[in-house]
Every structure is written in structure tokens, then in C-alpha cells.
Design a protein around this motif. Sequence first.
Motif, short mmCIF file in Angstrom:
data_model
loop_
_atom_site.label_atom_id
_atom_site.label_comp_id
_atom_site.label_asym_id
_atom_site.label_seq_id
_atom_site.Cartn_x
_atom_site.Cartn_y
_atom_site.Cartn_z
N ASP A 202 15.11 -13.42 -12.09
CA ASP A 202 14.67 -12.41 -11.12
C ASP A 202 15.85 -11.95 -10.29
O ASP A 202 16.36 -12.70 -9.46
N PRO A 203 16.35 -10.74 -10.50
CA PRO A 203 17.51 -10.26 -9.72
C PRO A 203 17.21 -10.14 -8.23
O PRO A 203 18.13 -10.04 -7.42
N GLN A 204 15.93 -10.18 -7.87
CA GLN A 204 15.54 -10.09 -6.47
C GLN A 204 15.38 -11.47 -5.81
O GLN A 204 15.04 -11.55 -4.63
N ALA A 205 15.64 -12.54 -6.58
CA ALA A 205 15.28 -13.88 -6.11
C ALA A 205 15.97 -14.27 -4.82
O ALA A 205 15.44 -15.05 -4.04
N ARG A 206 17.16 -13.76 -4.60
CA ARG A 206 17.88 -14.14 -3.38
C ARG A 206 17.44 -13.33 -2.17
O ARG A 206 17.89 -13.60 -1.05
N ARG A 207 16.62 -12.30 -2.39
CA ARG A 207 16.17 -11.46 -1.28
C ARG A 207 14.78 -11.89 -0.85
O ARG A 207 13.81 -11.72 -1.57
N PRO A 208 14.66 -12.43 0.35
CA PRO A 208 13.32 -12.83 0.81
C PRO A 208 12.51 -11.62 1.27
O PRO A 208 13.03 -10.51 1.41
N PHE A 209 11.25 -11.86 1.51
CA PHE A 209 10.37 -10.84 2.08
C PHE A 209 10.47 -10.89 3.60
O PHE A 209 10.69 -11.94 4.20
N LEU A 210 10.31 -9.73 4.20
CA LEU A 210 10.33 -9.61 5.66
C LEU A 210 9.00 -9.04 6.12
O LEU A 210 8.60 -7.95 5.70
N ALA A 211 8.30 -9.78 6.97
CA ALA A 211 7.08 -9.28 7.59
C ALA A 211 7.44 -8.73 8.96
O ALA A 211 7.92 -9.48 9.83
N TRP A 212 7.22 -7.44 9.15
CA TRP A 212 7.71 -6.72 10.34
C TRP A 212 6.55 -6.08 11.08
O TRP A 212 5.63 -5.52 10.47
N LEU A 213 6.64 -6.17 12.38
CA LEU A 213 5.59 -5.60 13.23
C LEU A 213 6.22 -5.18 14.55
O LEU A 213 6.91 -5.98 15.20
N GLN A 214 6.01 -3.94 14.95
CA GLN A 214 6.38 -3.52 16.29
C GLN A 214 5.16 -3.69 17.20
O GLN A 214 4.04 -3.35 16.82
N VAL A 215 5.39 -4.24 18.38
CA VAL A 215 4.34 -4.47 19.36
C VAL A 215 4.57 -3.49 20.51
O VAL A 215 5.61 -3.56 21.16
N PRO A 216 3.66 -2.58 20.79
CA PRO A 216 3.91 -1.53 21.78
C PRO A 216 3.86 -2.03 23.22
O PRO A 216 2.99 -1.69 24.02
N VAL A 217 4.83 -2.89 23.52
CA VAL A 217 5.02 -3.42 24.87
C VAL A 217 6.51 -3.32 25.17
O VAL A 217 7.34 -3.67 24.32
N LEU A 218 6.86 -2.85 26.36
CA LEU A 218 8.26 -2.72 26.74
C LEU A 218 8.41 -3.20 28.18
O LEU A 218 7.96 -2.54 29.11
N LEU A 219 9.04 -4.36 28.33
CA LEU A 219 9.17 -4.99 29.64
C LEU A 219 10.64 -5.33 29.90
O LEU A 219 11.40 -5.58 28.97
N PRO A 220 11.03 -5.37 31.16
CA PRO A 220 12.41 -5.77 31.47
C PRO A 220 12.63 -7.25 31.20
O PRO A 220 11.70 -8.06 31.24
N GLY A 221 13.89 -7.59 30.96
CA GLY A 221 14.22 -8.99 30.71
C GLY A 221 13.85 -9.89 31.87
O GLY A 221 13.56 -11.08 31.66
N GLU A 222 13.85 -9.36 33.08
CA GLU A 222 13.53 -10.17 34.26
C GLU A 222 12.05 -10.55 34.32
O GLU A 222 11.66 -11.39 35.11
N LYS A 223 11.22 -9.96 33.45
CA LYS A 223 9.82 -10.37 33.33
C LYS A 223 9.57 -11.21 32.08
O LYS A 223 8.45 -11.70 31.89
N THR A 224 10.59 -11.34 31.25
CA THR A 224 10.38 -12.01 29.96
C THR A 224 11.34 -13.18 29.77
O THR A 224 11.62 -13.57 28.63
N SER A 225 11.82 -13.75 30.85
CA SER A 225 12.69 -14.91 30.73
C SER A 225 11.94 -16.06 30.05
O SER A 225 10.79 -16.35 30.38
N THR A 226 12.63 -16.74 29.14
CA THR A 226 12.00 -17.87 28.45
C THR A 226 11.98 -19.12 29.32
O THR A 226 11.48 -20.16 28.87
N ARG A 227 12.47 -19.04 30.56
CA ARG A 227 12.35 -20.16 31.48
C ARG A 227 10.92 -20.32 31.99
O ARG A 227 10.55 -21.39 32.47
N ILE A 228 10.15 -19.23 31.94
CA ILE A 228 8.82 -19.25 32.53
C ILE A 228 7.80 -18.72 31.53
O ILE A 228 8.14 -18.15 30.49
N GLU A 229 6.53 -18.92 31.89
CA GLU A 229 5.44 -18.40 31.06
C GLU A 229 5.23 -16.91 31.33
O GLU A 229 5.54 -16.43 32.41
N PRO A 230 4.71 -16.18 30.35
CA PRO A 230 4.26 -16.64 29.02
C PRO A 230 5.36 -16.67 27.96
O PRO A 230 5.11 -17.13 26.86
#
Length: 517
Positions: A202-230
Motif C-alpha cells: 500500500d503506497p499510502q501505508a505511511r500516511r495516516p488518516f486525519l479527523a478534522w473538525l473546526q469548532v466555532p468558538v474563538l476566545l482569547p488565550g487569557e480565558k483558555t489557560s490550561t492552568r484552570i478549568e475548563p
Amino acid sequence: MTVDPSEVWSGPLLPVDEGGLVRPRIGIAGIAIESSTFSPHVSGDEAFTVRRGDVLTNYYPFLTEGSELREAADWVPLMQARSIPGGAVAAETYAWMKQEILDGIRDNGPFDGFFLDIHGAMSVVGLTDAEADLAHAVRDALGPDVLVSAAMDLHGNVSRELLDEVDLITAYRMAPHEDEWNTKERAVFHLLSQLRSSVGDDPQARRPFLAWLQVPVLLPGEKTSTRIEPAASLYAEVSKIEALDGIIDAALWVGYAWADEARCQAAVVVTGYDRALIQSEASRLGRLYWDARDDFEFVADALSLDESIEAALAAPEARPFVISDSGDNPTAGGAGDVSWTLGQLLARPEFRDGSISVIHASIFDHAAVEQAVAAGLGAHVDLLVGGRVDPGPSGPVALSGTVFSITEGDADAGTQVVIKAGGVHAIITSRRKPFHHISDFTMLGLDPQHTDIVVVKIGYLEPELYDLAVGWKLALTPGGVDQDLLRLGHHNLAPGVFPFDTTGTPALHAIVVRRGD
């Protein structure tokens, strides 16, 4: 494999399969910058640090001489240009950097693999999806058979156009980005693992599949720090997904909030060979992010500047008290010369007699620095500071005081001066510079640990400042990276992006693609 995301990814690589590439040729190139389209600053040639050849290879700690990854391939370092965030990149600057990469590919090929080291939120004057433009050009130069692995900042954007040009793609999992090198090594590790695997029939064997999804949310980094929830729990899910059989990698991007482009929104990519599993997990993670959209909060109390100062004055036991001057944060794309906050500090009567010590970091203004240097250490100066690139609400601010210190030769800032006006110590630099480390202050003769109030152009605090702060408020100040997104004036976002549009309910079903199918 489970690793501490704050440490460099450690492998080890699996043995080369029969038919796998024992020592593949892998090119390295990229352009990395985060660019606010709301900032009048333009990032030209002077903004970028360009690395080539051995300097570029040795830039990556996991590619040091004798390391497993270094010995696993013939590395061909072309050119990687990196800048602190700023305004959109000048078209001519982008053009020559892109062309140098393409010339390097054509002059040094052929390649088996390619490591594309980018940010994901580069804006270029005249373009609306700069990373996709770069990736498309790189793919055309490489040809269809070369495996491309991209490493990105989680504040980048993943459009379908970008996705279609790469075979592997991953992003940071920590904000602040303590896992930067971990992520880049992960991208290289996965690339090498695929190249060392067998193609078989399979010449494609080295190429994995990519599952892609855009989520229509746009927030500043100061609300999305991984130090805090969510965000903390959401990014914990990323590692759990990656650990599932049949999955190579999982990544979650929060997107870049200060560019007005349709690609700017959150995104999920799950990579692997189990098509059903990667699709279901990408969709699940996307729904978790969407469902949490109202739960994101600023990483610190977000107040007006006056309220932040009042909070600092009311807590004399909390010293030093750090205030984030967030609207002109140069590490998010602000121009770095909005002087409104400095003007407000100078106008406060509490700071005039010097009984309360304040540091303001910083404003870049080459002309003001030259005037202070000409006057000399200890001299009184009357300056107009800042507001030359981004006038904001104040334009240049009058600063009268004593030249407290002059420091030459900083690699980023050039010459730096500190002007003392009452209790305020204003840092002025020749070039744009973020202040993230204690040494950034102490090299100027300042002692932030024994200062009452430290005002710094930043959003969430980088680790050393986070540890420094006994008290902390995030001031909602004006600038090209204003935290109040709704007052910036986005016009080109995709329909339905939260919080600009709160009426829709997206389907949130990931699509599965594999380049070449």
C-alpha cells in the motif's frame, strides 16, 4: 506512550520495519509568528530571527549531536524564521522568506520527510490564510510523496486548506507554553516513526488518516489557560485520546482571537489508522469544547486599569502586586508602544512622591531612548513616549523624570532606559521586547521582588512572573490585542462563531481525510 508534557518527548523510536527507511532525509523549515490584524504594527525583516544550517539543527534540543533522533535521519536544515508576536507581516518580508524555503527545497532535495515548524496565526498583508499559502507552496516544491509533519502553537488556526497539505499535525497542550519543545519533538518523532514503518503493498501505508473538525468558538488565550478549568480538563482529554490503540496523535487548537479571518476558530485533529475511532474521538472532543464555551473565564480577575490599581493599593501585604497591561501585550501581537497605561500611572497622585514603587514594562520608542541616552545617567529629561506605531486612546505621553539606568546591547530590546518619575520606573526600549523573566528587570537595575506594583504588558503570567506575583489582576486595557473581543470589530469571521454569534448550534461531526486519497 505517556510523557510529562512539560518535559522533552523522549521516545525511544521503534526499530525500523522491513521496507522502512533506515536513515531518511528530512528537511526543516518554517515561519513562526502570531500576528494581530487589529494592530497597526507591521512586522518587517527586523522582526525575525532567521536560523539556517547547523544553527537551525542545534536550535532543537532533541537534535543535539549523538541524540537518538539526530542519528535517526539525515537532517537538512533549510531556514526557519521566528518572531515575537506583532502586527501582520509585510508582504515583501513574507515573500523572500517563503522563496528562500522553496529554493532550499529545490536545491537540496529530494526528501523523504519534512518538518514544518510554524505557529499557525501568521497574518500577511494581502493574504487571509498565510500558513495554508506557505504549506501549499512547500508541498508543490516537495512533491506528493514526501511526508510533512507540522508543529504548531495551540493559538494557531487549522483551516482545511492547511490540513490538506500535511500528513501529520500537532500542537502545544499547555498555555503558558511550557511544552513547546515537547511538541516539536513529538512532531519529529511521529514523522520518523512513519518513515521507519513498512509500506508493503500500500503506497499510502505511511500516511495516516486525519479527523478534522473546526469548532466555532474563538476566545482569547487569557480565558483558555490550561492552568484552570475548563481548559485543564479539555487538554487532559487530548492525552487520553492519544493513548488509545489506533491513534497516533491528538491536538486541540483554541485559535487566534486577534486576527479577522474566517479560519480563526478552535479546531481538533486526531491522527491515526482507525478511521471510525479517530472520527468519533475528534467529534467528541469538539463537542466537549463547544459545550464548555460559556464556562471559560479569565485566568485572573479582569478589571479596568483603575480597578486593578485600586486593588493593588488596597492590599499592601500583597507585594509585589502584578497588573497585566493586557491590551498591548507584544507576545499576543500588540504593537508594544501604546502609552495609555503609562499615562494613567503618571497621573495617579499616589505615585508622585515615591512612597509607592511602580515598574511599568514597557514601551518601545527608539527616539525617546536616544534622547535619554544623550542626556546621560542621572539627568532630568522631558520626553514624549510611545504612541508612534499604535496611538491608541492617548498617543505619545509626556514623561518627565530622571534617567535611572541605561543598558546597552540586549539581543531583543537593543538599548533600554529606565526613567524614574516619582515612584514610577518606566522602561523604554529601542525595539519591541516582552518582559517574562526576573532577569529582564534586574539587568536594568530594578528589583521586581521588592517593588510594590509591577505593571507588565502581558496577559496570563509566564512562569517566573506567576511565581513572583503575591497579588495579580488582569487589566482590560486598550490595544491591538484587546481582551474585550466584541469591541475590536471583527467582520470576516465564519458564520456562527461564539461569542460573536450566540444563536447557532453546529453539527460538530469530524471529517476524515488522508492526503492522496
